[in-house]
Design a protein around this motif. Structure first.
Motif, short mmCIF file in Angstrom:
data_model
loop_
_atom_site.label_atom_id
_atom_site.label_comp_id
_atom_site.label_asym_id
_atom_site.label_seq_id
_atom_site.Cartn_x
_atom_site.Cartn_y
_atom_site.Cartn_z
N SER A 92 0.82 -1.21 0.00
CA SER A 92 0.00 0.00 0.00
C SER A 92 0.85 1.27 0.00
CB SER A 92 -0.91 0.00 1.23
OG SER A 92 -0.13 0.01 2.41
N ASN A 93 2.16 1.12 -0.23
CA ASN A 93 3.08 2.25 -0.14
C ASN A 93 3.80 2.44 -1.47
OD1 ASN A 93 5.58 3.73 0.40
ND2 ASN A 93 5.05 3.52 2.55
N LYS A 94 3.46 3.52 -2.18
CA LYS A 94 4.00 3.76 -3.52
C LYS A 94 5.53 3.91 -3.52
CE LYS A 94 2.14 5.91 -7.63
NZ LYS A 94 1.33 4.86 -8.20
N ILE A 95 6.09 4.36 -2.43
CA ILE A 95 7.55 4.49 -2.35
C ILE A 95 8.19 3.11 -2.18
CG2 ILE A 95 9.47 5.37 -0.94
CD1 ILE A 95 7.65 7.88 -0.45
N LEU A 96 7.70 2.32 -1.22
CA LEU A 96 8.32 1.04 -0.93
C LEU A 96 8.08 -0.01 -2.02
CD1 LEU A 96 7.81 0.75 2.92
CD2 LEU A 96 9.75 1.69 1.64
N THR A 97 7.02 0.11 -2.80
CA THR A 97 6.81 -0.85 -3.89
C THR A 97 7.87 -0.68 -4.98
OG1 THR A 97 5.20 0.59 -4.98
CG2 THR A 97 4.32 -1.15 -3.56
N GLU A 98 8.61 0.42 -4.96
CA GLU A 98 9.68 0.62 -5.94
C GLU A 98 10.83 -0.37 -5.76
OE1 GLU A 98 9.37 2.51 -8.50
OE2 GLU A 98 7.87 3.99 -7.96
N TRP A 99 10.82 -1.09 -4.63
CA TRP A 99 11.83 -2.14 -4.38
C TRP A 99 11.89 -3.10 -5.56
CZ3 TRP A 99 15.67 -2.89 -1.04
CH2 TRP A 99 16.18 -4.19 -0.86
N TYR A 100 10.73 -3.30 -6.22
CA TYR A 100 10.64 -4.26 -7.33
C TYR A 100 10.72 -3.59 -8.70
CZ TYR A 100 9.24 -7.30 -3.54
OH TYR A 100 9.23 -8.00 -2.37
N ASN A 101 10.89 -2.27 -8.76
CA ASN A 101 10.96 -1.54 -10.02
C ASN A 101 12.36 -1.68 -10.62
OD1 ASN A 101 11.27 0.39 -12.03
ND2 ASN A 101 10.33 2.04 -10.88
N PRO A 102 12.48 -2.33 -11.79
CA PRO A 102 13.80 -2.54 -12.40
C PRO A 102 14.59 -1.24 -12.62
CG PRO A 102 12.14 -3.82 -13.57
CD PRO A 102 11.40 -2.94 -12.59
N ALA A 103 13.90 -0.12 -12.78
CA ALA A 103 14.59 1.16 -13.02
C ALA A 103 15.36 1.63 -11.79
CB ALA A 103 13.58 2.22 -13.44
N ILE A 104 14.97 1.20 -10.61
CA ILE A 104 15.59 1.71 -9.38
C ILE A 104 15.99 0.61 -8.41
CG2 ILE A 104 13.42 2.07 -8.11
CD1 ILE A 104 16.17 4.65 -8.15
N SER A 105 15.48 -0.60 -8.60
CA SER A 105 15.71 -1.67 -7.61
C SER A 105 17.18 -2.03 -7.45
CB SER A 105 14.88 -2.92 -7.94
OG SER A 105 15.29 -3.48 -9.16
N GLU A 106 17.96 -1.99 -8.53
CA GLU A 106 19.37 -2.34 -8.41
C GLU A 106 20.09 -1.39 -7.45
OE1 GLU A 106 23.28 -2.52 -11.22
OE2 GLU A 106 21.44 -3.37 -12.07
N MET A 107 19.78 -0.10 -7.54
CA MET A 107 20.39 0.88 -6.64
C MET A 107 19.94 0.62 -5.20
SD MET A 107 19.87 4.13 -4.95
CE MET A 107 18.40 4.74 -5.69
N LEU A 108 18.64 0.36 -4.99
CA LEU A 108 18.13 0.09 -3.64
C LEU A 108 18.75 -1.18 -3.07
CD1 LEU A 108 14.33 0.85 -4.21
CD2 LEU A 108 15.99 2.28 -2.98
N HIS A 109 18.76 -2.24 -3.87
CA HIS A 109 19.31 -3.51 -3.40
C HIS A 109 20.80 -3.38 -3.09
CE1 HIS A 109 15.92 -6.17 -5.28
NE2 HIS A 109 15.45 -5.10 -4.67
N SER A 110 21.52 -2.64 -3.93
CA SER A 110 22.95 -2.42 -3.72
C SER A 110 23.20 -1.69 -2.40
CB SER A 110 23.49 -1.61 -4.90
OG SER A 110 24.85 -1.38 -4.73
N TYR A 111 22.38 -0.66 -2.12
CA TYR A 111 22.53 0.07 -0.85
C TYR A 111 22.29 -0.86 0.34
CZ TYR A 111 21.52 2.92 3.18
OH TYR A 111 21.52 3.42 4.45
N TYR A 112 21.17 -1.58 0.33
CA TYR A 112 20.82 -2.41 1.48
C TYR A 112 21.74 -3.61 1.64
CZ TYR A 112 16.81 0.28 2.95
OH TYR A 112 16.01 1.29 3.45
N SER A 113 22.42 -4.06 0.59
CA SER A 113 23.34 -5.19 0.73
C SER A 113 24.74 -4.73 1.12
CB SER A 113 23.38 -6.02 -0.56
OG SER A 113 23.89 -5.27 -1.63
N SER A 114 25.00 -3.42 1.04
CA SER A 114 26.32 -2.89 1.45
C SER A 114 26.43 -2.91 2.98
CB SER A 114 26.48 -1.46 0.94
OG SER A 114 25.65 -0.57 1.68
N GLU A 115 27.66 -2.87 3.47
CA GLU A 115 27.86 -2.80 4.93
C GLU A 115 27.17 -1.57 5.50
OE1 GLU A 115 28.77 -4.85 7.48
OE2 GLU A 115 28.69 -6.18 5.76
N LYS A 116 27.31 -0.43 4.81
CA LYS A 116 26.68 0.81 5.28
C LYS A 116 25.17 0.62 5.39
CE LYS A 116 25.81 5.60 4.01
NZ LYS A 116 25.77 6.58 2.96
#
Length: 187
Positions: A92-116
């Motif tokens: 129900s959250n338009k921002i968080l559903t972007e987790w699955y958007n190919p245009a931006i998901s790689e950047m999000l996944h990369s951030y969350y998988s980094s140590e930082k």
């Protein structure tokens, strides 16, 4: 309110209504009352401001999960609650559903998988601490706790590296795997 915060507030408002793709830097700057050129004094790109907004929104939603879920209950039911609340809050959250958007998901996944990203993720830290304390209370050895935390790291890795494009219904598959893992662990 300083300009960076004004930009972030405007970005949150627009991203939550229109999504990532339909939002432009000029629209964010205009709503924030900031010149487009000034935007770049605070953020390198639309991706950068989106990440800032996404992290805050994710932390907010995960905090409500930490507050609402009964962390002392049955372990298998707990896994179900975590996934159900997450699905309900994210879908129900338009921002968080972007987790699955190919245009931006790689950047999000990369951030969350980094140590930082891991260190700055309060929900991740909370889960590790909560489950470690629970296993200590149940009398698990340090060695067994480390084995279980390695499996948790695998779940975290899958969540930050596998997308719906790679494996349709990946979230449901991870939930099934987690449920059966916990059933075996606490039986």
């Amino acid at each position: 309110m300083d300009k960076k915060q004004a930009l972030k507030t405007a970005a949150y408002d627009i991203f939550s209504k229109k999504g990532y793709k339909a939002t432009g830097i000029s629209e964010i700057a205009k709503q924030a009352g900031v010149a487009v050129g000034s935007f770049y004094n605070y953020y390198d790109s639309k991706e950068a401001i989106f990440l800032d907004v996404y992290v805050d929104e994710n932390n907010h939603v995960r905090q409500s999960m930490m507050d609402e879920i009964d962390w002392e209950g049955d372990a298998v039911e707990l896994i179900g609650q975590i996934f159900e609340r997450s699905r309900s809050l994210v879908s129900s959250n338009k921002i968080l559903t972007e987790w699955y958007n190919p245009a931006i998901s790689e950047m999000l996944h990369s951030y969350y998988s980094s140590e930082k990203g891991k260190v700055a993720n309060p929900f991740h830290q909370f889960l590790v601490e909560t489950f470690t304390n629970r296993m200590l209370a149940e009398g698990y050895s340090q060695g067994k706790i480390q084995e279980v935390l390695q499996v948790y790291q695998l779940f975290y890795y899958m969540d930050t590296h596998i997308t719906e494009t790679d494996l349709p219904n990946v979230s449901q598959t991870i939930e099934t795997l987690a449920t059966y893992f916990v059933k075996g662990l606490f039986k």
